[in-house]
Design an enzyme around this catalytic site. Structure first.
Site, mmCIF file in Angstrom:
data_model
loop_
_atom_site.group_PDB
_atom_site.id
_atom_site.type_symbol
_atom_site.label_atom_id
_atom_site.label_comp_id
_atom_site.label_asym_id
_atom_site.label_seq_id
_atom_site.Cartn_x
_atom_site.Cartn_y
_atom_site.Cartn_z
ATOM 1 N N ASP A 1 0.838 -1.198 0.000
ATOM 2 C CA ASP A 1 0.000 0.000 0.000
ATOM 3 C C ASP A 1 0.875 1.251 0.000
ATOM 4 O O ASP A 1 1.861 1.345 0.742
ATOM 5 C CB ASP A 1 -0.899 -0.025 1.238
ATOM 6 C CG ASP A 1 -1.850 1.139 1.302
ATOM 7 O OD1 ASP A 1 -2.735 1.223 0.438
ATOM 8 O OD2 ASP A 1 -1.699 1.984 2.213
ATOM 9 N N GLU B 1 1.730 -0.430 -5.055
ATOM 10 C CA GLU B 1 0.818 0.673 -5.351
ATOM 11 C C GLU B 1 1.718 1.905 -5.448
ATOM 12 O O GLU B 1 2.097 2.497 -4.437
ATOM 13 C CB GLU B 1 -0.227 0.846 -4.257
ATOM 14 C CG GLU B 1 -1.225 1.954 -4.580
ATOM 15 C CD GLU B 1 -2.196 2.238 -3.438
ATOM 16 O OE1 GLU B 1 -3.382 2.491 -3.712
ATOM 17 O OE2 GLU B 1 -1.763 2.219 -2.264
#
Length: 629
Positions: free
Chosen positions: A420, A476
């Site tokens: 993330d 990401e």
């Protein structure tokens, strides 16, 4: 990751207080006063305390004041020096070795807490560590022999409290070991702690050398990335609804019950949204729009990175968290039996401790200036949008992250990781010094904290680690500080990326926006404009149109604008730029529920809902279709 606009201002401060905290530091509520009186009574009965009555100097004639004097408590454990490695609590022949890193603490205390005392918010036994005996370099350690049945642990650290210098030591806090393998507090999802406390005291599981799991010969599937079809899933949301017809809804076991459904869809890889220990009650507040309570449903707010989320387990607190660990392992084993790999969504960009007003749970109280990216006067950099930023490229922190990833890959058998806000992992750490990282100064390397690095030490370590370079690594490739690296993320030839540009181009083309036919063709060919120059291939692009962030697929073609009023933020949260399907070369990924047209009612930032907005609920027509086939 997209979160509430309020998240940069974490919940009010709280602390995990030891039972002997100074009264000025701990409000004496009626319940706490009753606990203290019960404790005094219990200690007197066991002979561990003596009540002394005497006339105080300022007391009126005939008045008597009382005080409780505790006698030294005999230890229940044999204590010896211990060893500095490995970090964490390690079961050994005859006992347990405890080891924790803290570079600037003046003193350290190991706190042992029985399950009964945890519920009463008190410490069972404290063992002070001698810095001359129990410290090697920056590591504190001790070895204990004894009976650890139903015993948990934590630490207290003392030292300088000087926020402007980056130090926040406070011995009144009981802290979680960053290397703990399970965290115990509340046992049931969404249920408040004693006296309605959203943040009751937490403690760590003490491992046992008898904790063996039967993997039945399980081995990694090692699919080539080009063959993957990824299904992004939320563990609780996937089976919480009655339509799942599972015996253990909302749990790891519930997911196991529905794995055959995924296999029938052709899924061979599931990507689990955060399963590290977090507090779902972090945002707990009444939602006047829906008449229920807001929750931290997504879980992007980690408390402990080694521990699986205990309240996703049907076993709850059984065996002090060991049964929850085994339940997660069972999910991995059963997925592999069906030819399905499992990836974890990991959040190494920030923690649940928030900014300077946030809670003190672990990292902040152990070594704040090491674990967090700090400005010169001690303020927290906020590249995550959640109040703090993990100091990923500090030598101690990057070793911690590599150790954690290795644990999940080797001990828990997961097949890879989605990182993330991975661009934060490429930013320079606080007090960046190239000589400390690479061994010699680099000419012109005058970097401020948070500067993007072309060869980040953490990404280098992960990419060249003999274990981790063999698992799936997906970035990401952006953060909330404006760093966008899709197509340029440092990759060492092995990293894939969530292709956000693919998402945007496909949405624009499908809705008929002029000028996107060429870009759409490139997207279908694996985005060579992004990946070919760097020597990567189409399978380094994870192609998605919808994910947990943003609209569900059905909503993407049903709403012109977001409808987030149910979040209680006047529709100000969530992305306003919503270009309104998944084909072509690359790794395809779909989001849980899109296979049947799940709608979130136009909500494109459903982080706080444990209800119909987010949970996987099969419509009647789809249930009938499955039954007929």
């Amino acid at each position: 990751m997209m979160l509430s606009s309020h998240l940069a201002s974490p919940p009010p401060p709280f602390s995990l207080r030891s039972p002997d905290a100074h009264p000025l530091l701990c409000t004496e509520t009626p319940s706490r006063l009753l606990q203290r009186r019960r404790r005094r009574r219990d200690l007197e009965r066991t002979g561990l305390a003596l009540t002394v009555r005497a006339r105080a100097g300022g007391a009126a004639p005939g008045e008597v004041e009382t005080a409780m004097v505790e006698r030294p408590r005999p230890s229940s454990f044999q204590v010896s020096r211990g060893r500095p490695t490995p970090l964490g609590a390690t079961a050994c022949v005859g006992g347990v070795n405890f080891s924790v890193y803290s570079s600037s603490a003046a003193s350290a205390t190991l706190c042992l807490i029985s399950l009964a005392d945890l519920n009463e918010n008190r410490v069972t036994e404290e063992i002070s560590l001698d810095p001359m005996i129990n410290r090697t370099g920056d590591v504190w350690h001790v070895f204990l022999k004894g009976d650890f049945a139903d015993v948990l642990y934590g630490y207290k650290f003392d030292g300088k409290f000087s926020p402007e210098e980056g130090h926040r030591y406070d011995a009144s806090h009981i802290l979680l070991d960053p290397y703990a393998k399970a965290v115990i507090s509340r046992g049931e999802y969404g249920v408040l702690g004693p006296d309605g406390d959203c943040w009751p005291q937490m403690a760590c599981m003490v491992p046992s050398d008898g904790d063996e799991f039967d993997w039945e010969g399980d081995l990694p599937l090692k699919y080539h990335p080009k063959d993957l079809i990824i299904y992004e899933m939320h563990v609780r949301g996937f089976t919480r609804h009655d339509s799942s017809k599972t015996d253990f809804p909302g749990t790891y076991r519930g997911v196991v019950e529905k794995l055959d459904h995924l296999k029938e869809l052709g899924i061979n890889c599931i990507e689990l949204m955060p399963c590290h220990e977090f507090n779902e009650l972090e945002y707990f507040s009444y939602n006047t729009v829906l008449g229920d309570y807001k929750m931290n449903f997504w879980g992007y707010s980690t408390i402990n990175y080694f521990s699986p989320m205990v309240r996703y387990s049907s076993a709850g607190l059984s065996s002090c968290g060991q049964d929850a660990i085994n339940e997660f392992k069972t999910l991995i084993k059963e997925a592999h039996k069906r030819g399905i790999e499992v990836l974890l969504d990991v959040v190494f960009n920030h923690t649940a401790e928030g900014n300077e007003n946030g809670p003190v749970l672990s990292f902040r109280g152990i070594d704040n200036s090491v674990y967090y990216m700090l400005a010169p006067k001690g303020e927290f950099y906020n590249y995550s949008g959640c109040g703090n930023t993990l100091n990923c490229n500090h030598p101690a922190v990057r070793q911690f992250i590599v150790d954690c990833l290795r644990y999940w890959a080797t001990e828990m058998h997961v097949d890879g990781f989605r990182f993330d806000l991975a661009s934060i992992l490429t930013r320079s750490s606080s007090l960046w010094d190239a000589a400390n990282v690479f061994g010699k100064p680099i000419e012109g390397d005058l970097l401020t904290t948070g500067t993007p690095l072309s060869s980040p030490p953490l990404i280098d370590m992960i990419s060249n680690d003999p274990i981790l370079r063999g698992v799936k690594l997906i970035a990401e490739a952006w953060d909330t500080g404006g760093l966008y690296q899709v197509g340029t993320f440092p990759h060492w030839g092995i990293w894939s990326e969530w292709n956000g540009k693919y998402r945007d181009v496909v949405r624009q083309f499908i809705k008929g926006t002029d000028g996107f036919s060429g870009a759409f063709a490139e997207s279908l060919c694996g985005s060579p404009n992004l990946y070919q120059e760097g020597g990567r291939r189409p399978w380094n692009s994870v192609n998605f149109v919808c994910a947990h962030d943003g609209f569900a697929l059905a909503d993407l073609v049903s709403y012109n604008d977001k409808h987030n009023l149910a979040n209680g933020e006047d529709n100000n949260d969530g992305e306003s730029h919503n270009n309104s399907w998944n084909c072509g070369q690359g790794i395809p990924m779909l989001y849980m529920g899109d296979e049947y047209g799940h709608t979130k009612g136009g909500n494109n930032n459903s982080y706080c809902h444990d209800n119909y907005v987010i949970i996987y609920a099969l419509p009647v027509f789809y249930i009938q279709l499955i039954a007929s086939n």
